[in-house]
Design an enzyme around this catalytic site. Structure first.
Site, mmCIF file in Angstrom:
data_model
loop_
_atom_site.group_PDB
_atom_site.id
_atom_site.type_symbol
_atom_site.label_atom_id
_atom_site.label_comp_id
_atom_site.label_asym_id
_atom_site.label_seq_id
_atom_site.Cartn_x
_atom_site.Cartn_y
_atom_site.Cartn_z
ATOM 1 N N SER A 194 0.855 -1.190 0.000
ATOM 2 C CA SER A 194 0.000 0.000 0.000
ATOM 3 C C SER A 194 0.890 1.239 0.000
ATOM 4 O O SER A 194 2.099 1.146 0.243
ATOM 5 C CB SER A 194 -0.880 0.018 1.255
ATOM 6 O OG SER A 194 -0.046 0.225 2.386
ATOM 7 N N ASP A 226 -0.949 -1.301 -4.085
ATOM 8 C CA ASP A 226 -2.327 -1.451 -3.613
ATOM 9 C C ASP A 226 -2.885 -0.075 -3.241
ATOM 10 O O ASP A 226 -2.240 0.680 -2.504
ATOM 11 C CB ASP A 226 -2.321 -2.388 -2.385
ATOM 12 C CG ASP A 226 -3.717 -2.827 -1.989
ATOM 13 O OD1 ASP A 226 -4.566 -2.986 -2.887
ATOM 14 O OD2 ASP A 226 -3.950 -3.038 -0.779
ATOM 15 N N HIS A 227 -4.063 0.244 -3.727
ATOM 16 C CA HIS A 227 -4.729 1.521 -3.413
ATOM 17 C C HIS A 227 -3.860 2.748 -3.667
ATOM 18 O O HIS A 227 -3.762 3.637 -2.809
ATOM 19 C CB HIS A 227 -5.216 1.544 -1.950
ATOM 20 C CG HIS A 227 -6.343 0.608 -1.699
ATOM 21 N ND1 HIS A 227 -7.624 0.841 -2.153
ATOM 22 C CD2 HIS A 227 -6.377 -0.588 -1.066
ATOM 23 C CE1 HIS A 227 -8.405 -0.177 -1.803
ATOM 24 N NE2 HIS A 227 -7.669 -1.067 -1.153
ATOM 25 N N ASP A 272 -6.722 3.870 -7.168
ATOM 26 C CA ASP A 272 -7.985 3.915 -6.431
ATOM 27 C C ASP A 272 -8.554 5.328 -6.455
ATOM 28 O O ASP A 272 -8.224 6.160 -5.609
ATOM 29 C CB ASP A 272 -7.756 3.441 -4.991
ATOM 30 C CG ASP A 272 -9.058 3.435 -4.199
ATOM 31 O OD1 ASP A 272 -10.099 3.808 -4.770
ATOM 32 O OD2 ASP A 272 -9.028 3.059 -3.018
ATOM 33 N N GLU A 326 -10.854 0.613 -8.662
ATOM 34 C CA GLU A 326 -12.005 0.356 -7.789
ATOM 35 C C GLU A 326 -13.161 1.271 -8.160
ATOM 36 O O GLU A 326 -12.981 2.452 -8.425
ATOM 37 C CB GLU A 326 -11.589 0.586 -6.323
ATOM 38 C CG GLU A 326 -12.710 0.332 -5.319
ATOM 39 C CD GLU A 326 -12.200 0.354 -3.866
ATOM 40 O OE1 GLU A 326 -11.103 -0.157 -3.607
ATOM 41 O OE2 GLU A 326 -12.912 0.904 -3.015
ATOM 42 N N GLY A 330 -10.740 -6.505 1.251
ATOM 43 C CA GLY A 330 -11.225 -6.797 2.599
ATOM 44 C C GLY A 330 -11.401 -8.288 2.827
ATOM 45 O O GLY A 330 -12.389 -8.739 3.415
ATOM 46 N N GLY A 331 -10.427 -9.082 2.383
ATOM 47 C CA GLY A 331 -10.548 -10.547 2.483
ATOM 48 C C GLY A 331 -10.238 -11.117 3.855
ATOM 49 O O GLY A 331 -10.460 -12.308 4.094
ATOM 50 N N ASN A 391 -7.833 -10.093 -1.697
ATOM 51 C CA ASN A 391 -6.834 -9.281 -0.990
ATOM 52 C C ASN A 391 -6.873 -9.549 0.508
ATOM 53 O O ASN A 391 -7.945 -9.462 1.120
ATOM 54 C CB ASN A 391 -7.128 -7.790 -1.196
ATOM 55 C CG ASN A 391 -6.753 -7.295 -2.568
ATOM 56 O OD1 ASN A 391 -6.393 -8.070 -3.438
ATOM 57 N ND2 ASN A 391 -6.829 -5.994 -2.765
HETATM 58 P P1 13P Z 1 -8.025 -6.541 4.768
HETATM 59 O O1 13P Z 1 -6.992 -5.790 5.536
HETATM 60 O O2 13P Z 1 -9.395 -6.397 5.344
HETATM 61 O O3 13P Z 1 -7.644 -7.941 4.508
HETATM 62 O O4 13P Z 1 -8.121 -5.832 3.317
HETATM 63 C C1 13P Z 1 -6.994 -5.910 2.489
HETATM 64 C C2 13P Z 1 -7.255 -5.238 1.197
HETATM 65 O O5 13P Z 1 -8.330 -5.296 0.640
HETATM 66 C C3 13P Z 1 -6.122 -4.514 0.597
HETATM 67 O O6 13P Z 1 -6.475 -3.857 -0.562
#
Ligand code: 13P
Length: 282
Positions: free
Chosen positions: A49, A81-82, A103, A133, A208-209, A229
């Protein structure tokens, strides 16, 4: 092996399975993730990130992941990421990231699409794949708290239009997951996910896995999720691994021993998740 793009991994995944994507912060995380993938013979996506890159430095993460990938025989992708701006995406592309996520989900549709399109043009010129996204994933997203009520789910018509306008390789729709731990029971909109998967011709990502029951993960894969993720679960595993080691060895001061405990905990967590994601979802 040399790093590959996330797009390549997602398009070549076995049917009924998803590729795991894990957020890393340092060398031990990178080794834990890549070594777990190698032990299972399963490709994996390593993600950083913007705050992880601020902490470690873009070139450090790029070199760590490249070195780890070159030492194993399974394909590994490295993804931003993001990413919140064109500039951070460009910095990562220049340092050898093979995939970037831009993002712009906080922006109105047209601005999100324009920013994403700009990143796609640069990325594709360098053979880098792009994830974007649409809609908002709730919870803690990097440094930003997105109030649960402010999170809104992806409209399938808009998803079709967004992919068409931007030329992205991978789409992250909002279907009810949150970043971080769930306050109540997770409520995922599987019907919406199915509809988006039916109408959009690029692989889909579940953000948000962490903290999701196995059933929910596997149902999401059945409904069309190609990439999952995982960030928070890995953070807890690493820190709890270090904490447990220090509790048992309160006098220990050798950093190699302390951080190796975190690395081993990362590896075990990633193996557990990869097994779930690659189990045939029936
Ligand atoms: P979590 O921290 O909830 O696993 O989410 C990770 C994520 O989606 C990173 O983009």
């Amino acid at each position: 092996m040399a790093l590959v793009t996330a797009k390549e991994l997602l398009l070549s995944r076995p049917p009924g399975q998803a590729v795991g994507a894990f957020n890393v912060h340092n060398m031990e995380d990178v080794q834990g993730v890549v070594w777990a993938a190698e032990e299972l013979g399963t490709p994996v996506i390593v993600m950083a990130s913007e705050s992880a890159l601020k902490y470690a430095g873009v070139p450090y993460i790029a070199q760590l992941v490249r070195t780890a990938a070159e030492a194993v025989s399974i394909p590994i992708a490295l993804q931003l990421d993001h990413g919140s701006s064109f500039e951070i995406a460009k910095a990562c592309i220049e340092c050898g990231f093979t995939s970037v996520m831009i993002d712009g989900s906080r922006l109105p549709f047209a601005e999100n699409a324009a920013l994403t399109r700009q990143v796609v043009e640069l990325a594709h010129a360098h053979g880098v794949s792009v994830e974007a996204e649409l809609g908002r994933v709730g919870g803690k997203e990097d440094d930003l708290e997105v109030a649960a009520q402010d999170a809104f789910l992806t409209n399938p018509d808009e998803a079709v239009e967004f992919v068409r306008q931007t030329g992205i390789d991978v789409l992250a729709p909002a279907i009810g997951t949150v970043h971080g731990l769930y306050k109540g029971e997770p409520k995922l909109d599987f019907a919406r996910l199915r509809e988006i998967a039916r109408r959009v011709d690029v692989p889909l990502v579940l953000h948000g896995g962490s903290d999701l029951p196995v059933d929910a993960l596997q149902e999401a894969i059945r409904c069309g999720i190609a990439k999952v993720n995982i960030g928070t679960d890995l953070k807890y595993a690493v820190t709890n691994g270090v904490r447990a080691y220090l509790k048992e060895n309160p006098e220990e001061y050798e950093p190699r021993k302390v951080f190796a405990a975190g690395r081993e905990a990362a590896k075990q967590l990633v193996m557990e998740k990869l097994r779930i994601l690659s189990r045939e979802a029936v």
